[in-house]
Design an enzyme around this catalytic site. Structure first.
Site, PDB file in Angstrom:
ATOM      1  N   GLU A   1      62.609  23.216  48.825  1.00 15.30           N
ATOM      2  CA  GLU A   1      63.825  22.435  48.980  1.00 15.30           C
ATOM      3  C   GLU A   1      63.465  20.986  48.712  1.00 15.30           C
ATOM      4  O   GLU A   1      62.309  20.595  48.855  1.00 15.30           O
ATOM      5  CB  GLU A   1      64.368  22.578  50.405  1.00 15.30           C
ATOM      6  CG  GLU A   1      63.698  21.685  51.464  1.00 15.30           C
ATOM      7  CD  GLU A   1      62.222  21.996  51.722  1.00 15.30           C
ATOM      8  OE1 GLU A   1      61.805  23.123  51.424  1.00 15.30           O
ATOM      9  OE2 GLU A   1      61.481  21.097  52.190  1.00 15.30           O
TER      10      GLU A   1
ATOM     11  N   SER B   1      54.906   5.034  51.697  1.00 13.26           N
ATOM     12  CA  SER B   1      54.832   6.465  51.385  1.00 13.26           C
ATOM     13  C   SER B   1      55.271   6.823  49.979  1.00 13.26           C
ATOM     14  O   SER B   1      54.884   7.859  49.457  1.00 13.26           O
ATOM     15  CB  SER B   1      55.668   7.244  52.402  1.00 13.26           C
ATOM     16  OG  SER B   1      56.981   6.727  52.432  1.00 13.26           O
TER      17      SER B   1
ATOM     18  N   LYS C   1      53.974  13.131  48.979  1.00 14.25           N
ATOM     19  CA  LYS C   1      54.341  14.552  48.960  1.00 14.25           C
ATOM     20  C   LYS C   1      53.297  15.438  48.293  1.00 14.25           C
ATOM     21  O   LYS C   1      53.084  16.579  48.696  1.00 14.25           O
ATOM     22  CB  LYS C   1      55.692  14.733  48.269  1.00 14.25           C
ATOM     23  CG  LYS C   1      56.875  14.161  49.059  1.00 14.25           C
ATOM     24  CD  LYS C   1      57.123  14.961  50.323  1.00 14.25           C
ATOM     25  CE  LYS C   1      58.357  14.486  51.087  1.00 14.25           C
ATOM     26  NZ  LYS C   1      58.450  15.123  52.414  1.00 14.25           N
TER      27      LYS C   1
END
Lengths: 408, 269
Positions: free
Chosen positions: A119, A386, A97
């Site tokens: 969000e 990830s 991220k």
């Protein structure tokens, strides 16, 4: 090996469309901002100073490049394909991220915005956003559904430590979609001061393309690293998909290499046939939500159905429009794995490799356990790891206890 | 002339603004909602906006979000909303009725079928919040080709450069969202509204209606002195939310409508 070149990496068009998907379906209040953002991003993208700064932060703050690690024991266990893990879980804040957050925060600063909203589902994007907001001294507000707050308390605490305000969203089922609605409501109310840092390859144009570009560092590095280690391209790529940013980041630099088989893994929850899942491509139909046309979980009246997945990060009823398009044209194969299969893969990865994966990434690993044993030993498979699983301890513990009780 | 054109022309002759009322179709249930809808013209509503419920009303504040949830729980859908319009038209052929909502339920229904059914039911116009002029070809153009007006929202962020893009293809009237925010949020100052109306007038001859944050007859009257239409939604819907029974919901909405209407009618006297 022959490689035919195609041109699948040029999208979207000027209107933000990937084939019939994408676009800019937003309220008029937001349109001028989105057009402005697209202009600023186009300018930044070709500005050497912006790219130098981005590269600096990726290296010294995020810790890039992330390793491409040969998973020897996993490979032995499966007894087929040679498996490499792209170690995005080793990034600062523990997931892919941050790649996108660093890019967008530099853009926000360039645009003179003082307040960042985002969000979050699993909380990883919220933590990454709170992290970069702290680093650049900007006010940060994170919207998070109450269901997700309950199952991701450690990440809520991390965001608060980093100085962010976490606003619980009660509406709907209190998950990612509801958090996104509320973030959009905040944005229309605070248009002048606020930058909306969307965490995935969805939303109105330019977000899907912009987030993909910031995440494409994953695939670019993978390409170079595998070239260095094996002297060639991979044979297959595997990544999990909620909104689809880690997958798009890995896939995009390989889209024109037709020899590379590409597999995206959706969350089947309790099973697609039960209706309790988050597999928008395998269990949804095209529609319009959150600014883009894409595959959505919806009923016969066009009302959005709540997604279900054990993994909060995949719990979203839509998917990035570029994935919808790649599904439509058949370039990427989209499969799905259930909660139970993901949990099983989670445990195997812990024991075999000493790596605790995020439950999201465990979906990709579950697909590897199905696929790798059937493939020859010279098949090179790259899996996007990830994120790390520290945030999922509570969820996994809860499931192990429930499973134990059911046995007795 | 369309019903919208006729109505705004009549009111211009009478030198007064239109009272435009918004309620969500099927809130709190089909029958009560239909009774409210049928009662609105007699209570002074000049133009009716009827909300098409959606699970994810991204541009709406809490009052209309809850109205959407109540309507969906009562099993309202687009078919039933069009049926409500048909039943309304059985005894009203003059009051313009505009459907307002989000694109996905229409997309799922199928655009050509929706336009045909809406026209047949007696719908005069559409306001689709998440359908900017950049996507005109998908809904706005075919709707107008069928004789249904497409009403655009303009906002404080729609600057002079963008206004022509937004107004190109607008018909019926122009809806000015007077505050950047969600429905039911705080009201704009009269100075802001006056300035905005002057600015819009430079770009369009269409009637201009002002909405967002207007709750009382006094506020409605003040806006009615400046613009061609006054839109009230959340304040009416609060009467449904707070009602103890269906009759109270009907009475509450219609008596506020009557009071707002009186404010609007007397505003320029």
């Amino acid at each position: 090996m022959t490689q035919s070149q195609t041109d699948l990496r040029n999208g979207p068009d000027a209107n933000g469309l990937f084939g019939a998907f994408g676009g800019r379906y937003v309220a008029e209040t937001l349109m001028p901002l989105i057009l402005d953002l697209a202009r600023e991003y186009e300018a930044a993208k070709i500005d050497p100073a912006f790219n130098e700064e981005l590269a600096y932060f990726q290296r010294d703050y995020v810790g890039r490049p992330s390793p491409l690690y040969f998973a020897e024991r996993l490979t032995e266990f499966c007894g087929g394909a040679k498996i490499y893990l792209k170690r995005e879980e080793l990034n600062h804040t523990g997931a892919h991220k941050i790649n996108n957050c660093i890019g967008q925060i530099l853009l926000a600063r360039r645009m003179g915005k003082k307040r960042i909203i985002a969000e979050t589902g699993a909380g990883m994007h919220g933590v990454a956003t709170a992290t970069v907001a702290a680093r650049f001294g900007l006010q940060c507000v994170i919207y998070m559904g109450t269901t997700d707050i309950e199952r991701q308390q450690a990440n809520v605490f991390r965001m608060k430590l980093l100085g962010a305000e976490v606003i619980p969203v009660v509406a709907g089922t209190g998950t990612l979609k509801d958090a996104m609605n509320e973030a959009l409501r905040d944005w229309v109310t605070n248009v002048d001061s606020t930058f909306y840092l969307i965490g995935t390859v969805a939303g109105p144009h330019p977000y899907p393309a912009m987030v993909r570009d910031f995440q494409a560092v994953i695939g670019k590095e993978t390409r170079d690293q595998l070239q260095a280690q094996e002297g060639r391209l991979p044979d297959s790529l595997v990544a999990c998909i909620g909104g689809g940013s880690n997958a798009m980041g890995l896939f995009h630099p390989f889209l024109d290499d037709t020899s590379v088989e590409i597999i995206g893994v959706e969350a089947a929850g309790h099973g697609i046939e039960t209706g309790k899942h988050a597999a928008s491509l395998n269990g949804g139909v095209p529609g319009v939500l959150h600014g883009n046309r894409t595959f959505l979980l919806q009923d016969e009246d066009g009302q959005i159905i709540d997604a279900h997945s054990i993994s909060a990060g995949l719990d979203y009823p839509g998917i990035g429009p570029e994935h919808a398009w790649l599904h439509d044209i058949g370039r990427v194969q989209y499969t799905s794995v259930t909660d139970d299969e993901a949990l099983d893969a989670f445990h195997k990865c812990c024991r075999l490799e000493g790596i605790i994966p995020a439950l999201e990434s465990a979906h990709a690993l579950a697909e590897v356990f199905k696929r790798a044993p059937t493939l020859p030993k010279d098949h090179l498979m790259v899996v996007n790891l990830s994120g790390r699983g520290d945030k999922d301890m509570q969820t996994v513990m809860h499931h192990m206890e429930t499973a134990k009780q059911e046995k007795h | 002339m369309s019903r919208l054109q006729t109505r705004f022309a009549q009111l211009k002759e009478q030198n007064r603004a239109a009272l435009v009322t918004f309620v969500t179709a099927g809130d709190p249930g089909y029958d009560t909602s239909l009774a409210i809808l049928k009662g609105l013209p007699a209570a002074g509503a000049d133009v009716i906006e009827l909300g098409m419920p959606f699970t994810d009303p991204m541009a709406d504040g809490p009052a209309i979000q809850l109205a959407n949830i109540r309507a969906l729980e009562a099993k309202q859908n687009l078919l039933k909303t069009l049926q409500m319009v048909r039943e309304f038209r059985q005894d009203n052929n003059d009051t313009p009725l505009v459907l307002m909502g989000y694109f996905n339920p229409i997309h799922k229904y199928g655009v050509p079928q929706f336009i045909a059914d809406a026209k047949e039911a007696g719908v005069d116009g559409l306001i689709v919040v998440d359908m900017p002029p950049e996507h005109n070809g998908e809904l706005c153009d075919p709707a107008q080709a069928a004789g249904i007006d497409f009403i655009r929202l303009t906002t404080p962020t729609t600057d002079d450069v963008r206004l022509p893009t937004v107004l190109n293809g607008s018909s019926g009237f122009v809806y000015y969202v007077s505050v950047a925010g969600v429905t039911g949020a705080g009201a704009a100052t009269l100075e802001h509204v006056e300035e905005a109306v002057t600015r819009l007038r430079r770009h369009t001859d269409l009637p201009i209606s002002i909405g967002f944050g207007i709750r009382t007859p006094e506020q409605a009257a003040a806006i009615a002195r400046l613009a061609d239409g006054v839109v009230v939604g959340s304040a009416l819907i609060d009467h449904i939310a707070n009602a103890k029974n269906d009759q109270q919901a009907i009475d509450g909405v219609l008596s506020l409508c009557a009071a707002l209407s009186e404010g609007v009618r007397n505003a320029r006297k």
